[in-house]
Structures are given as structure tokens and as C-alpha cells.
Scaffold this motif. Structure first.
Motif, PDB file in Angstrom:
ATOM      1  N   GLN A  81       0.828  -1.203   0.000  1.00  0.00           N
ATOM      2  CA  GLN A  81       0.000   0.000   0.000  1.00  0.00           C
ATOM      3  C   GLN A  81       0.867   1.259   0.000  1.00  0.00           C
ATOM      4  N   LEU A  82       1.913   1.261   0.831  1.00  0.00           N
ATOM      5  CA  LEU A  82       2.801   2.421   0.847  1.00  0.00           C
ATOM      6  C   LEU A  82       3.516   2.597  -0.491  1.00  0.00           C
ATOM      7  N   ALA A  83       3.974   1.496  -1.056  1.00  0.00           N
ATOM      8  CA  ALA A  83       4.664   1.576  -2.347  1.00  0.00           C
ATOM      9  C   ALA A  83       3.730   2.130  -3.418  1.00  0.00           C
ATOM     10  N   ALA A  84       2.471   1.692  -3.410  1.00  0.00           N
ATOM     11  CA  ALA A  84       1.506   2.208  -4.385  1.00  0.00           C
ATOM     12  C   ALA A  84       1.261   3.699  -4.153  1.00  0.00           C
ATOM     13  N   GLN A  85       1.170   4.091  -2.879  1.00  0.00           N
ATOM     14  CA  GLN A  85       0.954   5.504  -2.556  1.00  0.00           C
ATOM     15  C   GLN A  85       2.110   6.356  -3.060  1.00  0.00           C
ATOM     16  N   TRP A  86       3.328   5.831  -2.956  1.00  0.00           N
ATOM     17  CA  TRP A  86       4.509   6.580  -3.380  1.00  0.00           C
ATOM     18  C   TRP A  86       4.907   6.272  -4.824  1.00  0.00           C
ATOM     19  N   GLN A  87       4.051   5.540  -5.526  1.00  0.00           N
ATOM     20  CA  GLN A  87       4.275   5.205  -6.949  1.00  0.00           C
ATOM     21  C   GLN A  87       5.642   4.543  -7.144  1.00  0.00           C
ATOM     22  N   LEU A  88       5.837   3.509  -6.361  1.00  0.00           N
ATOM     23  CA  LEU A  88       7.131   2.830  -6.324  1.00  0.00           C
ATOM     24  C   LEU A  88       6.943   1.337  -6.584  1.00  0.00           C
ATOM     25  N   GLU A  89       7.843   0.764  -7.346  1.00  0.00           N
ATOM     26  CA  GLU A  89       7.818  -0.683  -7.576  1.00  0.00           C
ATOM     27  C   GLU A  89       8.255  -1.412  -6.308  1.00  0.00           C
ATOM     28  N   LEU A  90       7.464  -2.394  -5.878  1.00  0.00           N
ATOM     29  CA  LEU A  90       7.809  -3.208  -4.711  1.00  0.00           C
ATOM     30  C   LEU A  90       7.773  -4.676  -5.090  1.00  0.00           C
ATOM     31  N   GLN A  91       8.819  -5.393  -4.742  1.00  0.00           N
ATOM     32  CA  GLN A  91       8.893  -6.841  -4.956  1.00  0.00           C
ATOM     33  C   GLN A  91       8.820  -7.532  -3.601  1.00  0.00           C
ATOM     34  N   VAL A  92       7.831  -8.392  -3.436  1.00  0.00           N
ATOM     35  CA  VAL A  92       7.689  -9.165  -2.203  1.00  0.00           C
ATOM     36  C   VAL A  92       8.278 -10.552  -2.437  1.00  0.00           C
ATOM     37  N   ILE A  93       9.235 -10.930  -1.611  1.00  0.00           N
ATOM     38  CA  ILE A  93       9.921 -12.217  -1.766  1.00  0.00           C
ATOM     39  C   ILE A  93       9.672 -13.056  -0.525  1.00  0.00           C
ATOM     40  N   ARG A  94       9.100 -14.223  -0.715  1.00  0.00           N
ATOM     41  CA  ARG A  94       8.887 -15.154   0.393  1.00  0.00           C
ATOM     42  C   ARG A  94      10.115 -16.057   0.533  1.00  0.00           C
ATOM     43  N   VAL A  95      10.596 -16.187   1.756  1.00  0.00           N
ATOM     44  CA  VAL A  95      11.781 -17.010   2.003  1.00  0.00           C
ATOM     45  C   VAL A  95      11.438 -18.090   3.020  1.00  0.00           C
ATOM     46  N   GLN A  96      12.217 -19.169   2.955  1.00  0.00           N
ATOM     47  CA  GLN A  96      12.126 -20.244   3.931  1.00  0.00           C
ATOM     48  C   GLN A  96      13.307 -20.102   4.878  1.00  0.00           C
ATOM     49  N   VAL A  97      13.014 -19.882   6.158  1.00  0.00           N
ATOM     50  CA  VAL A  97      14.077 -19.712   7.153  1.00  0.00           C
ATOM     51  C   VAL A  97      14.392 -21.074   7.749  1.00  0.00           C
ATOM     52  N   ASP A  98      15.564 -21.593   7.405  1.00  0.00           N
ATOM     53  CA  ASP A  98      15.989 -22.913   7.884  1.00  0.00           C
ATOM     54  C   ASP A  98      17.020 -22.721   8.984  1.00  0.00           C
ATOM     55  N   ASN A  99      16.633 -23.082  10.201  1.00  0.00           N
ATOM     56  CA  ASN A  99      17.532 -22.948  11.344  1.00  0.00           C
ATOM     57  C   ASN A  99      18.298 -24.254  11.536  1.00  0.00           C
ATOM     58  N   HIS A 100      19.545 -24.275  11.032  1.00  0.00           N
ATOM     59  CA  HIS A 100      20.378 -25.475  11.146  1.00  0.00           C
ATOM     60  C   HIS A 100      21.342 -25.324  12.312  1.00  0.00           C
ATOM     61  N   GLY A 101      20.782 -25.027  13.489  1.00  0.00           N
ATOM     62  CA  GLY A 101      21.615 -24.927  14.674  1.00  0.00           C
ATOM     63  C   GLY A 101      22.332 -23.611  14.835  1.00  0.00           C
ATOM     64  N   GLN A 102      22.128 -22.657  13.927  1.00  0.00           N
ATOM     65  CA  GLN A 102      22.837 -21.390  14.015  1.00  0.00           C
ATOM     66  C   GLN A 102      22.036 -20.330  14.761  1.00  0.00           C
ATOM     67  N   GLY A 103      20.777 -20.623  15.121  1.00  0.00           N
ATOM     68  CA  GLY A 103      19.931 -19.639  15.778  1.00  0.00           C
ATOM     69  C   GLY A 103      19.020 -18.972  14.768  1.00  0.00           C
ATOM     70  N   MET A 104      17.799 -18.608  15.227  1.00  0.00           N
ATOM     71  CA  MET A 104      16.817 -18.050  14.315  1.00  0.00           C
ATOM     72  C   MET A 104      17.241 -16.697  13.773  1.00  0.00           C
ATOM     73  N   GLU A 105      17.904 -15.871  14.612  1.00  0.00           N
ATOM     74  CA  GLU A 105      18.363 -14.561  14.130  1.00  0.00           C
ATOM     75  C   GLU A 105      19.298 -14.730  12.938  1.00  0.00           C
ATOM     76  N   ALA A 106      20.306 -15.582  13.096  1.00  0.00           N
ATOM     77  CA  ALA A 106      21.290 -15.776  12.028  1.00  0.00           C
ATOM     78  C   ALA A 106      20.650 -16.424  10.811  1.00  0.00           C
ATOM     79  N   ALA A 107      19.735 -17.372  11.028  1.00  0.00           N
ATOM     80  CA  ALA A 107      19.086 -18.046   9.901  1.00  0.00           C
ATOM     81  C   ALA A 107      18.249 -17.066   9.094  1.00  0.00           C
ATOM     82  N   ALA A 108      17.490 -16.196   9.791  1.00  0.00           N
ATOM     83  CA  ALA A 108      16.681 -15.201   9.079  1.00  0.00           C
ATOM     84  C   ALA A 108      17.577 -14.217   8.334  1.00  0.00           C
TER      85      ALA A 108
END
Length: 430
Positions: free
Chosen positions: A66-93
Motif C-alpha cells: 500500500q505504501l509503495a503504491a501511494q509513493w508510486q514505487l515498484e515493490l517486490q515481495v519475496i517469500r523465504v524459507q528460514v531454515d535454522n540449522h543450529g545457528q539460531g533463528m536470528e542468524a538463519a533469518a
């Protein structure tokens, strides 16, 4: 509140891409850039990373759209899979975001992130608590790289309080992520409990910590310059380091030099305990042993004679692999390297490239008879592991070249222009 002026633009006015979470910091950053006509002429768009870790994640993506449309800006939404392989959720994200940005950025674009002074102070403290040296304590830089792309952090000298005042003055709307209050995460613990406590005793604590990071960055730059000069002396144009020269250095200087060399070659950092193993089990080993240390999924530092070599994780090779090649474009090889022909537009006809099978013979320039390729490679002092994946260039039954190490008598006009040469190289990381 005035925000910092843009730094001098690079020679090419590259388009900018803002990492837009919808939070206060990135909303201020994006609003500031949208309002600058010069940035609009360069090109500006935004990327929202959808981690899917919170119930409100879809609502946050909608808010950003909505903000991007208001500011007439292209926005790309990217969905990611956060895989926590023992490194902690912060580092994985964080790793998931980084990879998403690298893959989404287009050629020539620069990423812009909204890290501010408190973020810098938190990073400095986190790295100090991990025992980092000068390089790590330099924390985040205004300009760095993410993959092959420039990364700009223009707000590092500004506090979150200043950004908040800016947002209120412009009646901006932003997202408050409830996970930021979860002090089970290290960075949140510093943000919610440690830095406020420090600020009660030392009101300018965040500014002081960020200043220390900046001074560490200055020292790190001087040390890096010295590292590069020393590397140029030791390695020259070779792809290895001479062990005698390494062992003549003090241990701390040797460790810095090896870290710089690995970074230059695109390898992940060598863990601290592996530096000790390298000194004791590789550099101090007998010259006729192929001693090694391994880390990070298959990277190796390996001794051969009086040389220290870096080996990247190697894929399993298909011994039957072959390809046709006219020399006009670089040829990807099955081990991840690339073969290129320099000094000529291409071969006079299409040639064949295969891997070693054994029993090949090569006629060296000036010789009247062919010699076993195995003997030629030994005489050329090529390390054993490089001989296994060596690409061979054939014209029918005649062997013309073995990698870029050996060229045959037949690698000459009219097959290829005089002075042409082959080069085999490996892509490096950021």
C-alpha cells in the motif's frame, strides 16, 4: 530533522533498491529517497522479505504494498524459507534475507539498508562479546558489498530517536514487529535491556560505541592495505602461498594474512581453532606429506611440497564428460572452473574438450615425439589433485592442451592465432 546528504555518486548513477521491512527505520529511509528527484532519475524500487515467521506477516506485506503504491514505487515481495540449522533463528533469518537480496538484485543495482547508530552499537557489542578482533569490531560500514552488488547504509550516523522524530514530522505509518521485544534473541536483549541501562549512566553510550566501531574500521583499513601489500609480495601471480615465507611471519601476522588470502579467493573464514591446527599439523609437517585442514563443508588448506594451496569443495566428476568448444565464449567445466581463450577470437574450427582418462600423450613445443602426459604434469609441478580434473583440448586424436599448464606443439597457427593463451579460473565470492 535533516537527514544526511547523499554521498558523491559513483561514476555510473546506479539504480537503488531499498530493503523495506515496513518498520520505522526502513520507512524513513524509503520516504527520504522517494522525496529526492535525483534518486528518482537514477531509478528506485523496494524489496520486502516475507519471512513467514509471524502471524501478521501477510498483513505486513500488504502494508508495504500500500505504501509503495501511494509513493508510486515498484515493490517486490519475496517469500523465504528460514531454515535454522543450529545457528539460531536470528542468524538463519539474516542469511535467508541476504540470499534473497543477492538473487533479486538486477545487474547494476545497489542495495540500500536502514541500519542506524543503535544498530551499529549493538553489532559492536555482539562482536566484542564473541571475542572479535579489529576487523570484526569495525561492525557495519556505510559502503560495502552484498554478493556482486554495492551495499549502502546511509543512516549509520543517525539515532533511532532522530528517525522517530522524522517519521512523526512527516506523519509516516510503520509496522511494529512484536518479535523485537523478545529478549531471547541476543540483539533484542542488548536493545531492550543493555543499551538503555548503559544510557542511564552514560547518555552517549550508543554514539561512543559507534565511534569505536568507526575507529576500528579505520585501523582495519590500514591493516588490510598492509595485508594486500604482503600478499602481493608472497603470492605474486601464483595461486598458492609459499610455506617458508609464511612460517617466517609472526603467528598473528600469519593468521591475518591467511584470512585476507581466503577472503580474496572467495572462501569462508577459517575458524579460530583451525588456525592452530594449520600451524601445527600443516605448516610444520614434512614437505613430502599432503597435510591439510578442512572446514565449512569441504574447503581445504592443503600442503604440497613447500606450497599452501586452497581447495574449494569439489563436485563429483563424470569421467565421461565432454564438450565441443570454438573458443569464442568461456567454457564452464564440471569442477566449477571456467576455461577461456585469450588473444584470439576463437579456434579455426570446433575442438573437443574431455577429462583425463589415463594414457594420454602430449607433444611439447620443440619436441619431435610425444611424451606421456603423466610425466609432463609431474615435470610441470602441478599438484596431484589438479591433475585429476584437468580439462584436455583435442583436435581429433591430437592433444593440444592440458588445462592452462601445458600447450602442445599443435597449439599454434592455423588452429589458433599466434600469441593466444588459455586461462582456467574459478569464480570468487563477495
Amino acid at each position: 530533522m535533516p537527514l544526511p546528504p547523499l554521498p558523491p555518486p559513483p561514476p555510473v548513477a546506479a539504480p537503488l533498491v531499498v530493503g523495506f521491512s515496513g518498520g520505522l527505520d526502513s520507512t524513513v529511509l524509503l520516504h527520504w529517497l522517494v522525496a529526492d528527484p535525483a534518486i528518482g532519475r537514477r531509478g528506485l524500487r523496494a524489496i520486502h522479505i516475507h519471512h513467514g515467521l509471524q502471524a501478521q506477516a501477510d498483513d505486513w506485506a500488504d502494508h508495504c504494498q500500500q505504501l509503495a503504491a501511494q509513493w508510486q514505487l515498484e515493490l517486490q515481495v519475496i517469500r523465504v524459507q528460514v531454515d535454522n540449522h543450529g545457528q539460531g533463528m536470528e542468524a538463519a533469518a539474516r542469511d535467508a534475507r541476504r540470499q534473497a537480496f543477492i538473487h533479486a538484485l538486477r545487474a547494476g543495482e545497489q542495495l540500500v539498508l536502514a541500519h542506524h547508530r543503535e544498530d551499529q552499537a549493538e553489532t559492536f557489542l555482539l562482536r566484542a562479546l564473541r571475542g572479535s578482533g579489529c576487523d570484526g569490531l569495525a561492525a557495519m560500514q556505510p559502503w560495502s558489498r552484498i554478493g556482486p552488488h554495492p551495499l549502502w547504509r546511509p543512516l549509520l550516523d543517525y539515532s533511532r530517536q532522530q528517525l522517530h522524530r522524522y517519521a512523526q514530522a512527516h506523519a509516516l505509518r510503520w509496522i511494529d514487529d512484536p518479535s523485537n521485544a523478545d529478549t531471547d534473541f541476543d540483539r533484542n536483549f542488548l536493545r531492550q535491556q543493555v543499551l538503555p541501562l548503559l544510557a542511564r549512566r552514560w547518555p552517549h553510550a550508543s554514539q561512543a560505541l559507534a565511534g569505536s566501531a568507526a575507529r576500528c574500521a579505520q585501523d582495519a583499513q590500514l591493516l588490510a592495505l598492509h595485508d594486500q601489500q604482503l600478499l602481493a609480495q608472497l603470492a605474486g601471480r601464483h595461486d598458492y602461498l609459499p610455506i617458508n615465507a609464511l612460517t617466517a611471519l609472526a603467528s598473528n601476522q600469519r593468521a591475518r594474512l591467511i584470512r585476507a588470502w581466503l577472503r580474496q579467493r572467495g572462501a569462508p573464514p577459517l575458524p579460530g581453532q583451525q588456525h592452530q591446527r594449520l600451524d601445527q599439523q600443516v605448516l610444520a609437517s614434512a614437505h613430502d606429506r599432503q597435510a591439510r585442514v578442512s572446514w565449512a563443508g569441504g574447503w581445504q588448506l592443503r600442503r604440497w611440497r613447500d606450497q599452501l594451496h586452497l581447495l574449494a569443495p569439489a563436485p563429483a566428476l563424470d569421467p565421461g564428460w565432454q564438450a565441443s568448444w570454438d573458443g569464442r565464449q568461456p567454457l564452464p567445466l564440471p569442477d566449477g572452473s571456467v576455461w577461456q581463450l585469450h588473444g584470439a577470437p576463437g579456434f579455426s574450427r570446433v575442438l573437443q574438450v574431455r577429462l583425463r582418462q589415463g594414457g594420454e600423450r602430449l607433444r611439447l613445443p620443440g619436441r619431435t615425439h610425444a611424451t606421456a602426459l603423466k610425466d609432463c604434469l609431474q615435470q610441470a609441478h602441478l599438484p596431484p589433485w589438479q591433475r585429476l580434473s584437468l580439462p584436455l583440448l583435442w583436435d581429433g586424436d591430437e592433444l593440444l592442451a592440458a588445462g592452462d599448464a601445458l600447450l602442445a606443439q599443435g597449439f599454434s597457427p592455423p588452429r589458433v592465432a599466434a600469441g593466444a593463451c588459455l586461462q582456467r579460473c574459478w569464480p570468487t565470492a563477495d
